[in-house]
Motif scaffolding. Structure first.
Motif, mmCIF file in Angstrom:
data_model
loop_
_atom_site.group_PDB
_atom_site.id
_atom_site.type_symbol
_atom_site.label_atom_id
_atom_site.label_comp_id
_atom_site.label_asym_id
_atom_site.label_seq_id
_atom_site.Cartn_x
_atom_site.Cartn_y
_atom_site.Cartn_z
ATOM 1 N N UNK A 1 2.240 2.210 0.889
ATOM 2 C CA UNK A 1 2.002 1.989 -0.531
ATOM 3 C C UNK A 1 3.280 1.413 -1.140
ATOM 4 N N UNK A 2 3.120 0.424 -2.000
ATOM 5 C CA UNK A 2 4.226 -0.249 -2.648
ATOM 6 C C UNK A 2 4.161 0.056 -4.141
ATOM 7 N N UNK A 3 5.327 0.465 -4.705
ATOM 8 C CA UNK A 3 5.430 0.759 -6.132
ATOM 9 C C UNK A 3 6.551 -0.094 -6.702
ATOM 10 N N UNK A 4 6.234 -0.902 -7.720
ATOM 11 C CA UNK A 4 7.257 -1.709 -8.390
ATOM 12 C C UNK A 4 8.023 -0.814 -9.350
ATOM 13 N N UNK A 5 9.350 -0.946 -9.352
ATOM 14 C CA UNK A 5 10.196 -0.107 -10.197
ATOM 15 C C UNK A 5 10.922 -0.960 -11.229
ATOM 16 N N UNK A 6 10.901 -0.506 -12.471
ATOM 17 C CA UNK A 6 11.564 -1.194 -13.572
ATOM 18 C C UNK A 6 12.731 -0.330 -14.027
ATOM 19 N N UNK A 7 13.831 -0.966 -14.390
ATOM 20 C CA UNK A 7 15.049 -0.277 -14.842
ATOM 21 C C UNK A 7 15.625 0.619 -13.761
ATOM 22 N N UNK A 8 15.635 0.094 -12.549
ATOM 23 C CA UNK A 8 16.195 0.817 -11.416
ATOM 24 C C UNK A 8 17.118 -0.127 -10.663
ATOM 25 N N UNK A 9 18.399 -0.210 -11.077
ATOM 26 C CA UNK A 9 19.320 -1.144 -10.436
ATOM 27 C C UNK A 9 19.430 -0.894 -8.938
ATOM 28 N N UNK A 10 19.293 -1.955 -8.172
ATOM 29 C CA UNK A 10 19.434 -1.851 -6.730
ATOM 30 C C UNK A 10 18.150 -1.559 -5.985
ATOM 31 N N UNK A 11 17.081 -1.229 -6.687
ATOM 32 C CA UNK A 11 15.815 -0.923 -6.024
ATOM 33 C C UNK A 11 14.677 -1.457 -6.889
ATOM 34 N N UNK A 12 14.111 -2.597 -6.490
ATOM 35 C CA UNK A 12 13.028 -3.210 -7.260
ATOM 36 C C UNK A 12 11.664 -2.678 -6.855
ATOM 37 N N UNK A 13 11.555 -2.267 -5.596
ATOM 38 C CA UNK A 13 10.297 -1.746 -5.072
ATOM 39 C C UNK A 13 10.567 -0.551 -4.181
#
Length: 173
Positions: A1-13
């Motif tokens: 499962x892939x989750x897109x992350x917002x406002x997480x420097x260094x980790x976009x997914x």
């Protein structure tokens, strides 16, 4: 499962197993930020998801494959001090870059650069003097200096392009 992350420097997914729990996703995000999972929460589909629901599977809390989640990190007193120190460090680095640019511009124009010679007073709308930290005052003064020198260089280049006499004292401002 892939989750897109917002406002997480260094980790976009984040990539997790289909049967993963919210706790596993929070741990993954927390490790990427150098924090504890208890300090991290997610906002997904209008719901705030924190470590109190860590044992629940991701589909049960509304996170499906391809979902987007906003990462929120708690700041404690020490974290706030670290953030303020980091912001001050970034301001100082920007000021140093501006100072190097001003020196380079001054050398190109054949003028002296005196970083201590700038005196800046700022007043608010009531006419009261605004007290600025020395670093901020230097940054504003350097910004003005860079703007004025760049404006002069652009004007010089435009006059040269138009074929006007560059050595004319009326044109060289």
């Amino acid at each position: 499962m892939r989750v897109k992350l917002v406002k997480c420097p260094g980790l976009d997914e984040a990539h997790v197993d289909d049967g993963a729990t919210l706790g596993k996703l929070l741990d993954l995000v927390a490790r990427s930020q150098g924090r504890n999972a208890a300090d991290v929460s997610l906002l997904c589909r209008g719901r705030r998801l924190d470590s109190s629901r860590a044992a629940e599977p991701l589909p049960a809390v509304g996170i499906s494959d391809g979902a987007t989640a906003i990462v929120m990190v708690k700041t404690d007193a020490a974290g706030g001090v670290d953030a303020a120190a980091g912001a001050a460090l970034r301001r100082q680095e920007a000021l140093d870059r501006a100072e190097r640019a001003a020196r380079c511009l001054a050398e190109r124009l054949g003028t002296d650069f005196d970083d201590d010679g700038a005196h800046l007073e700022i007043f608010n709308q009531s006419g009261q003097r605004v007290q600025l930290p020395p670093t901020d005052a230097r940054g504003i003064a350097l910004g003005y200096l860079l703007h004025a020198k760049a404006k002069r260089i652009i004007g010089h280049a435009q006059r040269r392009f138009l074929g006007l006499d560059v050595d004319d004292p009326w044109l060289s401002a």
